[in-house]
Design a protein around this motif. Structure first.
Motif, short mmCIF file in Angstrom:
data_model
loop_
_atom_site.label_atom_id
_atom_site.label_comp_id
_atom_site.label_asym_id
_atom_site.label_seq_id
_atom_site.Cartn_x
_atom_site.Cartn_y
_atom_site.Cartn_z
N ALA A 247 7.82 51.31 28.71
CA ALA A 247 7.92 50.95 30.13
C ALA A 247 9.31 50.41 30.47
N LEU A 248 9.87 49.61 29.58
CA LEU A 248 11.21 49.07 29.83
C LEU A 248 12.25 50.19 29.84
N PHE A 249 12.13 51.10 28.89
CA PHE A 249 13.10 52.19 28.81
C PHE A 249 13.01 53.07 30.06
N GLU A 250 11.80 53.36 30.50
CA GLU A 250 11.63 54.20 31.69
C GLU A 250 12.24 53.53 32.92
N ALA A 251 12.13 52.19 33.00
CA ALA A 251 12.63 51.48 34.18
C ALA A 251 14.14 51.25 34.12
N ALA A 252 14.73 51.32 32.93
CA ALA A 252 16.16 51.04 32.78
C ALA A 252 17.00 52.13 33.43
N GLY A 253 18.19 51.73 33.90
CA GLY A 253 19.13 52.70 34.43
C GLY A 253 20.01 53.28 33.33
N GLU A 254 20.71 54.32 33.66
CA GLU A 254 21.66 54.91 32.71
C GLU A 254 22.95 54.08 32.68
#
Length: 289
Positions: A247-254
């Motif tokens: 979930a954190l990775f999906e929400a993180a920006g590039e």
């Protein structure tokens, strides 16, 4: 005479009532003051650091210099540890970094180890910022890259700290953030843990409401961008389930990177390949900036 089950239920109800009255942020913190190991036992040079907070507490930390010469250090890692014990029990998670050419600074939050006070969410957030401000003012970090490494609770604190640091355009800037075994939000993990046990299941919603939702990682991790973020999570993590990392990775920006591991909770860096992945991320982040 009450049965054992009835007594347990009564204790649970009483405990739930106390938590509702006082708030249950304390369930995140399990400090102690035992000295498990010191850096010299690992043949590491170090300095004790004591910092005063704005609200009158004193924080203790360790500065571990790079084993490279000061001018040749690859960068500095600011380490925020998990919720149990103190920095002396978490030291092994970063003890390998000086040999790789990185300075390390790690602190104990209030109530942990040799730091004064008692921990709560707001207090530990202030403590993490106090440590970063001290670090950014040191001559050893002047002009060199600085990375934040947070494990478990430390990662949750790190998301809040890094997102505010970036959004306020604080200087010097962070060069990268690594989150290892971190939960996706304080309220979210509390509700999940309370809901997993039948005695506390009925209280999962009212108890979790007593925890602020101002610092849910999934709501703020995108604000760390454009600073690179690396999310590390183990499929074998029995404390913070794997879906939190996803979930954190999906929400993180590039730019961002996900490292799936297979060690127990907070045991990532016992594996050489995972150490290499973290240092490669920091090297690439330095080039990115």
């Amino acid at each position: 005479m009450a049965t054992g089950t009835a007594r347990l239920l009564l204790k649970t109800l009483a405990g739930a009532g106390l938590l509702l009255q006082a708030g249950c942020s304390s369930v995140f913190f399990y400090p102690d003051r035992v000295s498990y190991i010191t850096p010299d036992r690992l043949n590491l040079k170090y300095d004790d650091v004591f910092l005063d907070t704005a609200d009158g507490e004193t924080l203790h930390g360790w500065w571990l210099p790079s084993e490279a010469s000061e001018s040749n250090a690859k960068g500095t890692v600011y380490f925020l540890h998990g919720n149990a014990q103190n920095i002396s029990s978490h030291l092994m998670n970063v003890a390998w970094l000086p040999q790789k050419g990185y300075n390390v600074f790690l602190i104990d939050y209030r109530g942990y180890g040799r730091s004064t006070g008692a921990p709560d969410i707001e207090g530990t957030l202030h403590d993490s910022e106090t440590g970063l401000r001290w670090l950014m003012a040191q001559p050893q970090t002047d002009g060199g890259p600085v990375f934040l490494l947070g494990q478990s609770l430390g990662g949750a604190l790190g998301i809040a700290l890094a997102s505010e640091w970036v959004q306020r355009e604080e200087k010097p800037s962070l060069d990268g953030v690594i989150l290892d075994g971190t939960f996706s939000g304080f309220r979210g993990i509390a509700r999940e843990k309370l809901g997993s046990f039948w005695l506390t299941w009925p209280f999962q919603i009212p108890l979790s409401w007593s925890i602020t939702d101002d610092y849910e990682g999934v709501d703020h991790i995108a604000d760390i961008g454009p600073v690179p973020v690396m999310v590390i999570h183990s499929v074998r993590d029995g404390i913070i389930p794997f879906h939190h990392g996803e979930a954190l990775f999906e929400a993180a920006g590039e730019p961002k990177r996900f490292l799936q591991t297979d060690t127990p909770h907070a045991a990532t860096f016992v594996i050489p390949a995972y150490k290499d992945a973290a240092t490669k991320f920091m090297e690439m982040s330095t080039k990115h900036n």
